[in-house]
Write an enzyme that holds these catalytic residues in place. Structure first.
Site, PDB file in Angstrom:
ATOM      1  N   GLU A 130     -23.087 -49.122   9.561  1.00 47.10           N
ATOM      2  CA  GLU A 130     -21.656 -49.063   9.272  1.00 47.10           C
ATOM      3  C   GLU A 130     -21.145 -47.628   9.228  1.00 47.10           C
ATOM      4  O   GLU A 130     -21.803 -46.739   8.680  1.00 47.10           O
ATOM      5  CB  GLU A 130     -21.384 -49.747   7.926  1.00 47.10           C
ATOM      6  CG  GLU A 130     -20.064 -50.468   7.861  1.00 47.10           C
ATOM      7  CD  GLU A 130     -20.062 -51.561   6.797  1.00 47.10           C
ATOM      8  OE1 GLU A 130     -19.852 -52.730   7.148  1.00 47.10           O
ATOM      9  OE2 GLU A 130     -20.266 -51.241   5.612  1.00 47.10           O
ATOM     10  N   HIS A 280     -28.637 -55.354  -5.169  1.00 41.09           N
ATOM     11  CA  HIS A 280     -28.734 -54.620  -3.901  1.00 41.09           C
ATOM     12  C   HIS A 280     -27.531 -54.862  -3.001  1.00 41.09           C
ATOM     13  O   HIS A 280     -27.407 -54.256  -1.934  1.00 41.09           O
ATOM     14  CB  HIS A 280     -30.022 -54.985  -3.168  1.00 41.09           C
ATOM     15  CG  HIS A 280     -29.991 -56.291  -2.434  1.00 41.09           C
ATOM     16  ND1 HIS A 280     -29.572 -57.467  -3.011  1.00 41.09           N
ATOM     17  CD2 HIS A 280     -30.337 -56.601  -1.156  1.00 41.09           C
ATOM     18  CE1 HIS A 280     -29.665 -58.452  -2.125  1.00 41.09           C
ATOM     19  NE2 HIS A 280     -30.126 -57.947  -0.997  1.00 41.09           N
TER      20      HIS A 280
END
Length: 389
Positions: A130, A280
């Site tokens: 990303e 996470h």
């Protein structure tokens, strides 16, 4: 034996995930089990959890040993980024790197494996690369800047990690192993190599991004969330398994939301209650089988390639495009709020996605066109055969 779930009543957790957590708590040698706010069902054991035991359990760590996140600051300006150009340049990151891999590995003094052709590729499923932009800075002391773009990579040990778990399961089944046994020592050796390989994989993924965008970068953090590490409990050696759980004793952590939500950079606060572990990510809300059926009633395909910030999703796999949609995941703000309220983190900054890379575009269309051409040629051949009779 203690079981602890760190989540508020407003954070939705599937009952099957709780059932799995409680079932693992009954395994031989298990001492403590902690479910984090992103807890959701996995294969045999839940994801978004940490486990302390006297025995090593390879099945808890799973096939993607060393899977985790890294974050890089770049030399790219965040002012008026050309999103479509960036997306176009990232297309192809799931194909083997055409650089000098041998020299790249030699410079890092690492052993070669049979899976090195996959280095520098994110993989499938929930993995991604990303390009992100700072949304809000809450603590300026860490030096994050809203003037530059950031790269985040979520990937692991690819087929290498899977081969290790498969080999263990073939030899020893699903049972755990004592650390000083032959099978335990063998697994820990291979696990260590896969952990290192996963970190290298994320590094090369980021290098490829920077290379394709003609930029430089600095790695700010790299955190594994599928791991097993030695721990001391009451003076005795134990084993801390993290399955979809980030460590809180390794410095800054990035906790991503979905491709349509914020990612949080946090400063951890160590806590034995949470087994020094953090969520996470946001955690799945919809299963992969549910995704397209429910979301196709809400979205058109062209809309699901975008996010609310005008960002772009590069994903040539139609099924994966739906399976990894933002609505398949929990609200990341709810997860972060639970961690803050539990005294486990301080929020440093948030980022939002500009370009999310999943799989290359155009591949499926090319295969479909090839199939149509093949069918047309076959039909033409049949017609010619009929005319020649």
């Amino acid at each position: 034996m203690t079981v602890n779930i760190i989540a508020s009543p407003t954070t939705w957790i599937e009952g099957e995930a709780v059932r799995q957590l409680e079932a693992v708590a009954k395994w031989n040698g298990m001492l403590k089990c902690v479910g984090l706010p992103d807890l959701h069902p996995g294969k045999g054991s839940p994801i978004g959890a940490a486990f302390l035991s006297t025995i090593i359990f390879p099945t808890i760590v799973g096939s993607d040993i060393g899977c985790g996140m890294n974050l890089w600051s770049t030399s790219l300006s965040s002012k008026k980024p050309k999103i479509e150009q960036i997306a176009k340049k990232l297309n192809g990151l799931d194909e083997p790197w055409n650089g000098d891999l041998k020299s790249w590995l030699s410079a890092r003094t690492t052993l070669r494996t049979a899976y090195d052709s996959s280095l520098g590729t994110p993989g499938f499923g929930n993995h991604f690369i990303e390009i992100q932009k700072i949304d809000t800075i809450y603590d300026e002391s860490f030096g994050f800047s809203s003037d530059v773009l950031y790269v985040m990579v979520h990937s692991g040990s690819r087929g290498f990690g899977k081969s290790i778990l498969d080999d263990y399961a073939t030899k020893y089944g699903a049972a755990g192993a004592m650390a000083n046994s032959h099978e335990g020592m063998e697994y820990l050796l291979h696990n260590k190599r896969a952990m290192s390989w996963a970190i290298l994989n994320r590094e090369l993924c980021a290098h490829r991004v920077l290379e394709s965008l003609d930029a430089t970068g600095t790695r700010l953090l790299d955190i594994c969330h599928n791991s097993v590490t030695e721990s001391i409990e009451d003076g005795h050696s134990c084993w801390l398994h993290r399955k979809g759980a980030a460590p809180s004793d390794k410095g800054l952590v990035v906790i991503p939301g979905s491709r349509g939500d914020l990612s949080y950079i946090v400063s951890p606060i160590q806590s034995d209650i949470a087994l020094n572990s953090l969520a996470h990510g946001a955690g799945r809300k919809l299963s992969r089988t549910e995704a397209q059926g429910k979301l196709s009633e809400i979205y058109k395909k062209k809309d699901i390639h975008k996010n609310k910030w005008g960002g772009r999703v590069v994903c040539g796999n139609k099924q994966l495009l739906w399976e990894e949609a933002a609505e398949c995941y929990k609200n990341i703000t709810s997860v972060i709020t639970d961690l803050v309220d539990a005294g486990l983190i301080n929020v440093v900054a948030t980022l939002h996605p500009l370009v999310t890379f999943k799989t290359s575009e155009g591949v499926e269309e090319e295969l479909e066109n090839n199939r149509k051409d093949w069918q047309k040629n076959r039909k033409d051949a049949r017609n010619m055969k009929e005319r020649n009779r």
